[in-house]
Design an enzyme around this catalytic site. Structure first.
Site, PDB file in Angstrom:
ATOM      1  N   TYR A 166       8.421   3.840  -5.367  1.00  4.77           N
ATOM      2  CA  TYR A 166       8.000   2.537  -4.840  1.00  4.77           C
ATOM      3  C   TYR A 166       6.708   2.668  -4.057  1.00  4.77           C
ATOM      4  CZ  TYR A 166       9.421   3.711  -0.046  1.00  4.77           C
ATOM      5  OH  TYR A 166       9.526   4.281   1.207  1.00  4.77           O
ATOM      6  N   LYS A 215       7.104   9.336  -3.232  1.00  8.26           N
ATOM      7  CA  LYS A 215       7.581   8.118  -2.557  1.00  8.26           C
ATOM      8  C   LYS A 215       8.757   7.565  -3.365  1.00  8.26           C
ATOM      9  CE  LYS A 215       5.769   4.164   0.036  1.00  8.26           C
ATOM     10  NZ  LYS A 215       6.112   4.698   1.359  1.00  8.26           N
ATOM     11  N   GLU A 231       6.279  14.494  10.226  1.00  7.58           N
ATOM     12  CA  GLU A 231       6.006  13.057  10.184  1.00  7.58           C
ATOM     13  C   GLU A 231       7.180  12.332  10.798  1.00  7.58           C
ATOM     14  OE1 GLU A 231       5.667  11.765   6.110  1.00  7.58           O
ATOM     15  OE2 GLU A 231       7.398  12.934   5.472  1.00  7.58           O
ATOM     16  N   LEU A 238       4.917  12.808   3.184  1.00  8.24           N
ATOM     17  CA  LEU A 238       4.321  11.797   2.319  1.00  8.24           C
ATOM     18  C   LEU A 238       2.818  11.721   2.591  1.00  8.24           C
ATOM     19  CD1 LEU A 238       5.153   9.531   0.256  1.00  8.24           C
ATOM     20  CD2 LEU A 238       4.943   7.958   2.191  1.00  8.24           C
TER      21      LEU A 238
END
Length: 328
Positions: free
Chosen positions: A32, A148, A180, A204
């Site tokens: 996505y 993702k 992250e 990511l």
């Protein structure tokens, strides 16, 4: 009436249905993107589509649309959503097979393509000035966080654990290195230098992260991509979290302790101003259109359309048949 796009059709969200055999539903087998749109303009669209390409390639799903088709599809949703800012969610799954099996379908299966627009509200100025609170947690996700993927249960659990503890976000640590947030990229400021962990399979590749680095470069702010230890995080002068929806948020409390003076720092304020100026320029059309620079050509193949609106029919006609995806 809220419109969504599903497998070649723009239709009311209440009418959008997918097969119970869809591999996204059964296995989380899909990827996505979330793309902001400010004043009707898609923000950093090509960077998001680059990341979509990478995610699809990594999970071995053929991209169902070319760049021109994605832009037409997503811009239609933005235009139909009306005035204001919006967040565009798009999802591509491997599609619906005739049986539940971990192995990829033997027969050719069309991907399921879904997209929708939702109102995107600017961060609350009071909360922005107060800053966010974060909690350091062990990273319990898988080893391909650069994809993702829609399989977000570990992220969901980590984020909820932070919320249950009274914090806004979880900052994730693996093997002593800070990576992250559960739904955000991470920056620290130490001795006037902006630092973010380097890209790897463990995090990511954030589109907003890359924009922040570009803005730092443009305005002469020293920056570096290098590993960040937990100790470096805890002793940082400033900590930031970034994402397409969070924008650039200062962390002012970490595990209940103040970060710096307990308020957003001076370098964050400079970056926040640069980021907002970038958005304002996009609203007025001051930024050259990424789509135009890409030199894409539109493919005028027709897809099915359930609504009678002729304008929507005309726009749907510019989206290639390949983007129609599985039968819904």
């Amino acid at each position: 009436m809220s419109l969504v796009y599903l497998n070649g059709r723009f239709l009311p969200i209440e009418q959008a249905c997918v097969s119970v055999m869809d591999r996204g539903f059964l296995f989380g087998d899909g990827v996505y993107e979330v793309i902001p749109a400010y004043g009707g303009h898609l923000f950093r669209l090509m960077a998001h589509l680059d990341r979509l390409d990478a995610s699809l390639a990594a999970v071995r799903i053929a991209n169902p649309c070319d760049r021109a088709a994605w832009r037409d599809l997503l811009q239609t949703l933005v235009d139909e959503a009306g005035a204001g800012d919006h967040g565009i969610y798009l999802q591509v799954t491997r599609g619906a097979d005739i049986k539940r099996d971990h192995a990829f379908p033997v027969a050719e299966v069309k991907p399921t393509v879904f997209a929708m627009a939702s109102p995107l509200h600017a961060p609350d100025p009071v909360r922005v000035e107060a800053g966010a609170s974060a909690r350091v947690m062990a990273d319990t996700r898988w080893a391909r966080c650069d994809i993702k993927a829609i399989t977000l249960l570990p992220n969901v659990l980590l984020r909820q654990a932070a919320l249950d503890a009274g914090d806004d976000e979880a900052i994730l640590v693996r093997d002593g290195e800070v990576l992250e947030g559960s739904a955000s990229s991470l920056f620290i400021v130490t001795d006037g230098v902006l630092v973010t962990p380097p890209k790897s399979a463990m995090l990511l590749p954030g589109v907003t992260r890359d924009l922040v680095l570009s803005l730092a470069e443009r305005h002469g702010l020293p920056w570096a991509e290098r590993p960040v230890s937990e100790q470096a995080l805890r002793t940082a002068d400033e900590i930031w979290l970034t994402s397409s929806t969070r924008e650039v948020m200062a962390v002012t409390r970490l595990d209940g302790e103040l970060v710096g003076a307990g308020r957003p720092g001076p370098i964050w304020r400079r970056m926040a101003d640069w980021y907002q100026a970038c958005k304002a320029e996009l609203r007025t059309g001051g930024i050259a259109h990424e789509y135009a620079r890409a030199g894409c050509r539109r493919n005028a193949l027709r897809v099915s359309m359930q609504l009678p609106d002729q304008g929507l029919r005309a726009r749907a006609a510019r989206i290639p048949r390949a983007c129609a995806g599985a039968d819904s």
